[in-house]
Design a protein around this motif. Structure first.
Motif, mmCIF file in Angstrom:
data_model
loop_
_atom_site.group_PDB
_atom_site.id
_atom_site.type_symbol
_atom_site.label_atom_id
_atom_site.label_comp_id
_atom_site.label_asym_id
_atom_site.label_seq_id
_atom_site.Cartn_x
_atom_site.Cartn_y
_atom_site.Cartn_z
ATOM 1 N N ALA A 17 0.834 -1.204 0.000
ATOM 2 C CA ALA A 17 0.000 0.000 0.000
ATOM 3 C C ALA A 17 0.870 1.255 0.000
ATOM 4 C CB ALA A 17 -0.931 0.003 1.203
ATOM 5 N N SER A 18 1.969 1.235 0.736
ATOM 6 C CA SER A 18 2.842 2.412 0.755
ATOM 7 C C SER A 18 3.545 2.600 -0.582
ATOM 8 C CB SER A 18 3.856 2.313 1.894
ATOM 9 O OG SER A 18 4.783 1.283 1.655
ATOM 10 N N LEU A 19 3.815 1.510 -1.296
ATOM 11 C CA LEU A 19 4.375 1.643 -2.639
ATOM 12 C C LEU A 19 3.362 2.247 -3.599
ATOM 13 C CD1 LEU A 19 6.384 -1.670 -3.153
ATOM 14 C CD2 LEU A 19 7.285 0.620 -2.785
ATOM 15 N N VAL A 20 2.112 1.823 -3.499
ATOM 16 C CA VAL A 20 1.063 2.345 -4.372
ATOM 17 C C VAL A 20 0.841 3.834 -4.107
ATOM 18 C CG1 VAL A 20 -1.418 2.225 -4.875
ATOM 19 C CG2 VAL A 20 -0.086 0.128 -4.701
ATOM 20 N N MET A 21 0.839 4.215 -2.844
ATOM 21 C CA MET A 21 0.572 5.611 -2.473
ATOM 22 C C MET A 21 1.844 6.460 -2.428
ATOM 23 S SD MET A 21 -2.621 5.844 -2.255
ATOM 24 C CE MET A 21 -2.817 7.431 -1.504
ATOM 25 N N ARG A 22 2.979 5.897 -2.758
ATOM 26 C CA ARG A 22 4.277 6.577 -2.785
ATOM 27 C C ARG A 22 4.661 7.205 -1.446
ATOM 28 N NH1 ARG A 22 2.745 10.041 -7.443
ATOM 29 N NH2 ARG A 22 1.633 8.501 -8.647
ATOM 30 N N THR A 23 4.422 6.469 -0.363
ATOM 31 C CA THR A 23 4.828 6.933 0.966
ATOM 32 C C THR A 23 5.850 5.990 1.588
ATOM 33 O OG1 THR A 23 2.997 5.753 2.036
ATOM 34 C CG2 THR A 23 2.615 8.054 1.421
ATOM 35 N N ASP A 24 6.465 5.140 0.778
ATOM 36 C CA ASP A 24 7.358 4.115 1.301
ATOM 37 C C ASP A 24 8.601 4.710 1.957
ATOM 38 O OD1 ASP A 24 8.006 1.398 1.745
ATOM 39 O OD2 ASP A 24 9.490 1.528 0.130
ATOM 40 N N GLY A 25 9.097 5.821 1.449
ATOM 41 C CA GLY A 25 10.283 6.436 2.025
ATOM 42 C C GLY A 25 10.045 7.041 3.390
ATOM 43 N N GLN A 26 8.800 7.306 3.745
ATOM 44 C CA GLN A 26 8.461 7.948 5.009
ATOM 45 C C GLN A 26 8.148 6.936 6.101
ATOM 46 O OE1 GLN A 26 5.070 10.152 3.825
ATOM 47 N NE2 GLN A 26 6.189 11.441 2.402
ATOM 48 N N GLN A 27 7.946 5.674 5.738
ATOM 49 C CA GLN A 27 7.510 4.666 6.682
ATOM 50 C C GLN A 27 8.596 3.637 6.910
ATOM 51 O OE1 GLN A 27 2.972 4.688 5.051
ATOM 52 N NE2 GLN A 27 3.923 2.771 5.306
ATOM 53 N N GLY A 28 8.648 3.139 8.103
ATOM 54 C CA GLY A 28 9.539 2.032 8.407
ATOM 55 C C GLY A 28 8.760 0.724 8.424
ATOM 56 N N MET A 29 9.423 -0.323 8.855
ATOM 57 C CA MET A 29 8.802 -1.639 8.872
ATOM 58 C C MET A 29 7.642 -1.697 9.865
ATOM 59 S SD MET A 29 10.568 -5.350 9.462
ATOM 60 C CE MET A 29 11.058 -5.020 11.130
ATOM 61 N N LEU A 30 7.805 -1.100 11.033
ATOM 62 C CA LEU A 30 6.748 -1.138 12.041
ATOM 63 C C LEU A 30 5.499 -0.415 11.564
ATOM 64 C CD1 LEU A 30 5.925 -1.950 14.913
ATOM 65 C CD2 LEU A 30 6.818 0.242 15.675
ATOM 66 N N LEU A 31 5.681 0.733 10.942
ATOM 67 C CA LEU A 31 4.527 1.477 10.444
ATOM 68 C C LEU A 31 3.854 0.740 9.287
ATOM 69 C CD1 LEU A 31 2.942 3.974 11.097
ATOM 70 C CD2 LEU A 31 4.348 5.238 9.500
ATOM 71 N N ASN A 32 4.624 0.005 8.481
ATOM 72 C CA ASN A 32 4.019 -0.806 7.426
ATOM 73 C C ASN A 32 3.113 -1.885 8.013
ATOM 74 O OD1 ASN A 32 5.051 0.460 5.157
ATOM 75 N ND2 ASN A 32 6.879 -0.805 5.108
ATOM 76 N N VAL A 33 3.552 -2.514 9.095
ATOM 77 C CA VAL A 33 2.724 -3.536 9.749
ATOM 78 C C VAL A 33 1.456 -2.907 10.307
ATOM 79 C CG1 VAL A 33 2.627 -5.170 11.674
ATOM 80 C CG2 VAL A 33 4.675 -5.039 10.271
ATOM 81 N N VAL A 34 1.588 -1.756 10.954
ATOM 82 C CA VAL A 34 0.417 -1.071 11.515
ATOM 83 C C VAL A 34 -0.553 -0.669 10.408
ATOM 84 C CG1 VAL A 34 -0.327 1.013 12.738
ATOM 85 C CG2 VAL A 34 1.635 -0.271 13.566
ATOM 86 N N VAL A 35 -0.035 -0.121 9.308
ATOM 87 C CA VAL A 35 -0.894 0.280 8.190
ATOM 88 C C VAL A 35 -1.594 -0.938 7.602
ATOM 89 C CG1 VAL A 35 -0.841 1.131 5.805
ATOM 90 C CG2 VAL A 35 0.297 2.406 7.600
ATOM 91 N N GLY A 36 -0.886 -2.053 7.478
ATOM 92 C CA GLY A 36 -1.483 -3.259 6.930
ATOM 93 C C GLY A 36 -2.603 -3.798 7.802
ATOM 94 N N ILE A 37 -2.397 -3.831 9.107
ATOM 95 C CA ILE A 37 -3.397 -4.391 10.014
ATOM 96 C C ILE A 37 -4.585 -3.452 10.176
ATOM 97 C CG2 ILE A 37 -3.789 -5.087 12.408
ATOM 98 C CD1 ILE A 37 -0.917 -6.232 12.336
ATOM 99 N N VAL A 38 -4.325 -2.165 10.369
ATOM 100 C CA VAL A 38 -5.424 -1.201 10.486
ATOM 101 C C VAL A 38 -6.176 -1.082 9.159
ATOM 102 C CG1 VAL A 38 -6.004 1.214 10.964
ATOM 103 C CG2 VAL A 38 -4.326 0.052 12.369
ATOM 104 N N GLY A 39 -5.442 -1.134 8.054
ATOM 105 C CA GLY A 39 -6.079 -1.124 6.742
ATOM 106 C C GLY A 39 -6.949 -2.347 6.528
#
Length: 89
Positions: A17-39
């Motif tokens: 999702a962060s790759l699609v929305m082009r926010t990958d550079g701003q997020q770390g691994m922990l935030l990716n997990v949180v975004v995935g679960i909350v999403g």
């Protein structure tokens, strides 16, 4: 073992999702997990009743559940971008 798989799939969904929305550079691994679960929760609430497929949070991991969770994570990042930047991107 199910909890570990849930975290891994949530991280992958958040990263995609962060790759699609082009926010990958701003997020770390922990935030990716949180975004995935909350999403996935958001996708389960909004999209799952429309298509009749569960999410990764419901316990069954399939292509449909990953897609519903991914769409929910993309919606979540779009909402966050809207409030942070004033535009979806």
């Amino acid at each position: 073992m199910g909890f570990l798989i849930w975290l891994i799939i949530g991280g992958i969904v958040g990263w995609l999702a962060s790759l699609v929305m082009r926010t990958d550079g701003q997020q770390g691994m922990l935030l990716n997990v949180v975004v995935g679960i909350v999403g996935a929760f958001l996708g389960g609430w909004l999209i799952s009743p429309l298509v009749g497929v569960g999410t990764i949070n419901s316990g069954n991991i399939s292509i449909g559940s990953i897609v519903v969770s991914l769409v929910g994570a993309i919606i979540l990042l779009a909402i966050v971008n809207l409030f942070r930047r004033g535009r979806v991107r």
